[in-house]
Design a protein around this motif. Structure first.
Motif, PDB file in Angstrom:
ATOM      1  N   VAL A 392       0.822  -1.077   0.020  1.00 16.87           N
ATOM      2  CA  VAL A 392       0.137   0.037   0.111  1.00 16.87           C
ATOM      3  C   VAL A 392       1.019   1.236  -0.028  1.00 16.87           C
ATOM      4  O   VAL A 392       1.802   1.283   1.027  1.00 16.87           O
ATOM      5  CB  VAL A 392      -0.818  -0.015   1.070  1.00 16.87           C
ATOM      6  N   PHE A 393       0.543   2.209  -1.123  1.00 20.31           N
ATOM      7  CA  PHE A 393       1.158   3.312  -0.947  1.00 20.31           C
ATOM      8  C   PHE A 393       0.231   4.348  -0.220  1.00 20.31           C
ATOM      9  O   PHE A 393      -0.753   4.832  -0.586  1.00 20.31           O
ATOM     10  CB  PHE A 393       1.369   3.942  -2.398  1.00 20.31           C
ATOM     11  N   GLY A 394       0.884   4.652   1.076  1.00 21.17           N
ATOM     12  CA  GLY A 394      -0.140   5.409   2.213  1.00 21.17           C
ATOM     13  C   GLY A 394       0.039   6.783   1.923  1.00 21.17           C
ATOM     14  O   GLY A 394       0.760   7.633   1.086  1.00 21.17           O
ATOM     15  N   ASN A 395      -0.996   7.310   2.600  1.00 19.56           N
ATOM     16  CA  ASN A 395      -1.186   8.828   2.588  1.00 19.56           C
ATOM     17  C   ASN A 395      -0.135   9.817   3.007  1.00 19.56           C
ATOM     18  O   ASN A 395      -0.045  10.898   2.883  1.00 19.56           O
ATOM     19  CB  ASN A 395      -2.594   9.514   3.057  1.00 19.56           C
ATOM     20  N   PHE A 396       0.755   9.190   4.170  1.00 19.20           N
ATOM     21  CA  PHE A 396       1.904   9.998   4.553  1.00 19.20           C
ATOM     22  C   PHE A 396       2.836  10.227   3.560  1.00 19.20           C
ATOM     23  O   PHE A 396       3.478  11.349   3.744  1.00 19.20           O
ATOM     24  CB  PHE A 396       2.488   9.367   5.824  1.00 19.20           C
ATOM     25  N   MET A 397       3.093   9.241   2.618  1.00 20.28           N
ATOM     26  CA  MET A 397       3.914   9.572   1.581  1.00 20.28           C
ATOM     27  C   MET A 397       3.546  10.612   0.510  1.00 20.28           C
ATOM     28  O   MET A 397       3.978  11.162  -0.254  1.00 20.28           O
ATOM     29  CB  MET A 397       4.505   8.333   0.834  1.00 20.28           C
ATOM     30  N   GLN A 398       1.805  10.789   0.593  1.00 23.20           N
ATOM     31  CA  GLN A 398       1.419  11.583  -0.457  1.00 23.20           C
ATOM     32  C   GLN A 398       1.090  12.973  -0.006  1.00 23.20           C
ATOM     33  O   GLN A 398       0.626  13.755  -0.917  1.00 23.20           O
ATOM     34  CB  GLN A 398       0.127  10.994  -0.854  1.00 23.20           C
ATOM     35  N   GLN A 399       1.613  13.295   1.282  1.00 24.21           N
ATOM     36  CA  GLN A 399       1.421  14.458   1.670  1.00 24.21           C
ATOM     37  C   GLN A 399       2.121  15.613   0.753  1.00 24.21           C
ATOM     38  O   GLN A 399       3.172  15.406   0.511  1.00 24.21           O
ATOM     39  CB  GLN A 399       1.820  14.908   3.187  1.00 24.21           C
ATOM     40  N   ASN A 400       1.723  16.926   0.791  1.00 24.67           N
ATOM     41  CA  ASN A 400       2.192  17.864   0.107  1.00 24.67           C
ATOM     42  C   ASN A 400       2.349  17.516  -1.509  1.00 24.67           C
ATOM     43  O   ASN A 400       3.564  17.704  -2.113  1.00 24.67           O
ATOM     44  CB  ASN A 400       3.410  18.527   0.515  1.00 24.67           C
ATOM     45  N   MET A 401       1.463  16.629  -2.079  1.00 25.89           N
ATOM     46  CA  MET A 401       1.544  16.313  -3.335  1.00 25.89           C
ATOM     47  C   MET A 401       0.174  16.191  -4.021  1.00 25.89           C
ATOM     48  O   MET A 401      -0.715  15.866  -3.397  1.00 25.89           O
ATOM     49  CB  MET A 401       2.181  14.630  -3.632  1.00 25.89           C
ATOM     50  N   GLN A 402       0.040  16.850  -5.369  1.00 22.53           N
ATOM     51  CA  GLN A 402      -1.222  16.844  -6.055  1.00 22.53           C
ATOM     52  C   GLN A 402      -1.445  15.419  -6.598  1.00 22.53           C
ATOM     53  O   GLN A 402      -0.428  14.979  -7.454  1.00 22.53           O
ATOM     54  CB  GLN A 402      -1.089  17.823  -7.064  1.00 22.53           C
ATOM     55  N   VAL A 403      -2.338  14.712  -6.185  1.00 25.27           N
ATOM     56  CA  VAL A 403      -2.463  13.410  -6.943  1.00 25.27           C
ATOM     57  C   VAL A 403      -3.591  13.350  -7.635  1.00 25.27           C
ATOM     58  O   VAL A 403      -4.855  13.786  -7.217  1.00 25.27           O
ATOM     59  CB  VAL A 403      -2.632  12.360  -5.603  1.00 25.27           C
TER      60      VAL A 403
END
Length: 420
Positions: A392-403
């Motif tokens: 799982v690619f979790g949301n902590f790694m997605q922070q400050n990122m436009q997905v």
């Protein structure tokens, strides 16, 4: 469990409601709403917030890898929407890992406490029921018939919602959307629901908001963990990639016939520091039985890797971080924690870089997206853990990122952004 009847419509009305297709025109130009993290108003210390987030993340992973006809619970973000005519506001958990839209409804045989009034369909002029032979009723894993479609939606933590599958007008942002199918829950219970009065599923199944609206685009931008700023969710449109100076990377969204609601992406390898970690290319592949693979998920905090890959990634960090003392990890139930020097952050330290090699996209993450900080204990921890059967690619790694999800072309794109 017996359910009390909801207001009845004529059989002709029920049939028509089950046949009317929804149009994405309601979201022409897109709708942008704010998201609140479930722990934003908890008032806890950083250490306590991390403990809660890790526990929630591990709980959610167990629901994601379960191969029964059950659904993930314990998601991370809340959106304020409204239901009915006149509109009644309520908060709902947003989840890219499930499909059903639902809220608690009167008459309530068993409902948990919620801060907003419970929706009463008898007081809404736009409520309707759904016929048992409709495609939406048949899309439910578990349903029964008693003049209209009754649903039972179970989560693997034993949380559940049961009630009537109905149609109603929802207000999302400033846009009203008539005729959305939703679960009108007369009996609901579970720890996964404590922060909100229902769910909004953004998965790929037939009952999700995205599918019902016929939408092919949505995106989100998540603020850093612990930030007081609101995250954002845009539905029905995507940001203009030419408006950012940051490189935009894209990777295909892969379909898994065994688990069609999830958004799978192909991870080919991982680099830590200057070392490409020795991970066989088959480690993150989707297996013939539907297990394996990697999904991107808004509701899981940590990033999880198959245990054989995780062990090698953790070993690579351990070997390359030599100038920092390790600390007791048991407080956070994480494997790799270090003492944080005074007046430092992960982004100011000389930490090994981390690159995820997705198909067509080499995503180099800033250290603050894979090392979390607890200033109470002056420590930083690697926000990754091991799993079996699903990565799982979790949301902590997605922070400050436009997905950005482009479902029409099955493409996931992302770029660095100042969210909030």
């Amino acid at each position: 469990m017996a359910l009390e009847p909801l207001p009845k419509l004529s059989s002709l009305t029920v049939l028509l409601l089950s046949l009317i297709p929804l149009s994405s025109g309601a979201f022409a130009g897109g709708v942008r709403v704010e998201l609140t993290h479930v722990h934003a108003n908890a008032g806890d210390s950083e250490a306590k917030l991390i403990q809660r987030a890790v526990a929630s993340s591990r709980h959610r992973l167990s629901t994601l890898v379960d191969r029964a006809p059950l659904h993930a619970g314990k998601t991370e973000y809340i959106v304020d929407i409204a239901i009915g005519t006149p509109a009644l506001a309520f908060s709902a958990l947003v989840d890219t890992g499930s499909d059903l839209i639902w809220t608690q409804c009167k008459p309530c045989s068993n409902c948990y406490w919620q801060s907003s009034p419970v929706f009463d369909p008898s007081k809404s002029s736009t409520f309707g029921t759904i016929a048992c032979d409709s495609m939406l009723c048949k899309a439910l894993d578990q349903h029964s018939c008693n003049a209209s479609c009754h649903y039972s939606y179970m989560y693997t933590d034993h949380s559940y919602t049961e009630g009537v599958l109905g149609t109603e007008t929802f207000t999302i942002g400033s846009t009203s959307v008539p005729g959305l199918a939703f679960g009108c829950g007369n009996s609901n219970d579970g720890v996964a629901f404590a922060e909100a009065a229902g769910f909004v599923g953004l998965g790929r199944g037939k009952l999700s908001l995205i599918s019902q609206m016929g939408l092919t685009e949505f995106s989100y931008c998540l603020t850093p963990f612990g930030s007081r700023k609101k995250s954002t969710l845009s539905i029905g449109s995507l940001p203009n990639p030419n408006a950012t100076a940051h490189p935009v990377m894209s990777t295909p969204i892969v379909r898994n016939k065994s688990w069609p609601s999830f958004y799978y992406i192909t991870l080919n390898g991982i680099t830590v520091g200057g070392t490409v970690v020795d991970i066989p290319s088959s480690t993150f592949a989707i297996n013939g039985d539907g297990s394996g693979g990697m999904i991107i998920d808004s509701g899981t905090w940590l990033t999880y890797l198959e245990y054989s890959a995780y062990d090698k990634v953790a070993d690579a960090f351990t070997a390359q971080i030599k100038n920092m003392n390790t600390t007791d990890q048991s407080l956070f139930d994480l494997d790799l924690c270090y003492e944080l020097p005074p007046k430092s952050t992960p982004d100011t330290l000389n930490l090994p870089k981390l690159i995820f090699h997705f198909q067509g996209a080499d995503l180099e993450l800033p250290p603050g997206n894979y090392f979390g900080v607890d200033s109470d204990t002056s420590s930083i921890c690697l926000m990754m853990a091991e799993s079996s059967g699903l990565s799982v690619f979790g949301n902590f790694m997605q922070q400050n990122m436009q997905v950005m999800y482009d479902l029409g072309n099955d493409v996931l794109s992302f770029y660095s952004a100042e969210c909030g």
